[in-house]
Design an enzyme around this catalytic site. Sequence first.
Site, PDB file in Angstrom:
ATOM      1  N   SER A  20       0.800  -1.241   0.000  1.00 31.92           N
ATOM      2  CA  SER A  20       0.000   0.000   0.000  1.00 31.92           C
ATOM      3  C   SER A  20       0.824   1.277   0.000  1.00 31.92           C
ATOM      4  O   SER A  20       0.259   2.374  -0.068  1.00 31.92           O
ATOM      5  CB  SER A  20      -0.957   0.003   1.197  1.00 31.92           C
ATOM      6  N   LYS A  78       2.895   6.365   5.499  1.00 33.53           N
ATOM      7  CA  LYS A  78       2.079   5.295   4.920  1.00 33.53           C
ATOM      8  C   LYS A  78       2.623   3.922   5.294  1.00 33.53           C
ATOM      9  O   LYS A  78       3.829   3.702   5.327  1.00 33.53           O
ATOM     10  CB  LYS A  78       2.059   5.406   3.383  1.00 33.53           C
ATOM     11  N   LYS A 101       0.066   3.831  -2.677  1.00 38.43           N
ATOM     12  CA  LYS A 101      -0.944   4.888  -2.604  1.00 38.43           C
ATOM     13  C   LYS A 101      -0.328   6.280  -2.512  1.00 38.43           C
ATOM     14  O   LYS A 101      -1.018   7.280  -2.753  1.00 38.43           O
ATOM     15  CB  LYS A 101      -1.878   4.636  -1.421  1.00 38.43           C
ATOM     16  N   SER A 135      -5.881   3.174   4.813  1.00 44.02           N
ATOM     17  CA  SER A 135      -5.316   2.468   3.667  1.00 44.02           C
ATOM     18  C   SER A 135      -6.397   1.781   2.851  1.00 44.02           C
ATOM     19  O   SER A 135      -6.301   0.593   2.514  1.00 44.02           O
ATOM     20  CB  SER A 135      -4.261   1.438   4.116  1.00 44.02           C
TER      21      SER A 135
END
Length: 410
Positions: free
Chosen positions: A22, A203, A25, A83
Site C-alpha cells: 500500500s 504510509k 498509494k 489504507s
Amino acid sequence: MNLDTGTTVYQKNADTRREPASLTKIMTYIIVSEHVKDLQGTRVTVSKEVVDRLLGTGSSMSNIRVGNVLTVYQLLNCMMVPSGNDAALVLADYVGNGSVDKFVELMNEKAKALGCKGTRFANPHGLHNDQHYTTANDLVKITRCAMSLPYFMQICSQTRYTYKPVGGPDAGKQMPTLSTTNLLIDKNALGGKYFYTYAKGIKTGHTDEAGYCLISTASAYGYTYLCVALGAPSVDANGKAVTARGEMLDSAALYRWALTKLELKKIVGTDQSLGEVKLNYAWQKDSLLLSAEKSFSAILPKDVSSSSIIINKTVPDHVDAPVKKGDVIGKATLKYADQTLATINLVASESAERSELLHMTDVVKSIFTSIWFLIIAALIILLVVIYIILTLIYNRKKKNMRKVKKYRKM
C-alpha cells in the site's frame, strides 16, 4: 535520509527490488493531486462496478458505500488513513476517466519523470502483482514529491478521520470513524507499543509477498528525517504470524540514533583557504590562494571533528593571470570514513592582473627556447656554415684558376 540536507545517513539494499504493497498509494495521491485542481470541491460518486473489483481480494478497505458522493479530498483521506483500497480504486477510475489502466500509465510516467530507475506500477492500491515493484531509493523520490503537495502531510499524519458524504443515500450523515494503520504515530494503538513521539505520517503497507512496510518522518532538535522500511517479516520461521512489527521497531531505532547521535557540521566556508596554485604573469605575485565556491556542511556523528574530513584537491600545476576572484580553478573531494561527502569547486579567492612586461618577456623567452626555434636556428647556422664553406671553396678554386691562366700566358 536527512531531509534538511538530502543526505542519506544509513542505507541497506536501497536499490533492491521490493513490492511496495500500500505504499503505492503515495504515488496514487500524487497523480490525483496533479490532475484534480479542486480537491475539496470535486465530487465523485462511488460506483458498485468499481468497488466490486476488490471482492475476494482480502483488501484493506475504508468501507465507502456504493452510491454515496464524496469529495476527492474525502476519498484521499479514506485512502491514506485506513489504507482503503476501495478509495484508491474509485479515485483511479475517476482520474482515468473510467480507465484504471490509463491511471496506472500516469503513475509510471510520473515515476520515470522523478528519476525512478527500479519502479513499475501495475495498480493504484498495491495488491500483489509480479509486475508491481519499486526500491527504497525510488520511494524516497516519490515520497519527497508527495510531501510538497497540498494536504499530503496533514492527511497522512492523522490517526483518526471522520466525514459526511456530500451526496447519495448517506448525504450529511456522520460515517464511522476511520483509524490509521500506522502504529508509529498512534499512541492509543496496542497501548502505544510502537508509538514514537517525534514521528509523523506517512504510509504503511502489507501483503504476504511484500511483508510489512512503512514510510515515515520524524522531526526533533531542528532536524527532520525520512525513513523507508521494506520487507519486514510477517511470519516467523515456523510460519506463524510475528509478534513484533519489525518495520515499526527499526524505523524508531533509526530515528533515535540519527536524532541523538548526528548533527550538521560546517566542513568548509567560503572564507577559508584551501591551498594555493602557482601564478604566472602577475607582478610581484607568484601564487594564488584558493577557497571553496560555496560553504559546505554535512551530517556527521557528534563526536567527529570537522578536521577529520579528508580533502583531496585536483588543481592545475599553474594558472596564468589575469584571474578574477571567483574563477573556478579546480575541485576538491571531501571524504569521511572512506565515504565521499561531496565534490566542490575551488575558486580564486582574489583577483590578479596580468603584467604585460612579464608576459612579453615570457613570450620572447618561449620563442627563443622553443624546439622549433632551435631547429630553425640550427638550420640557419648550418646553412651559413655551408655557405661559408662553399664560398671558401669557390674562392680557392677561383684563385687557382687565375694562377693557371697566368702560367699559360708565360
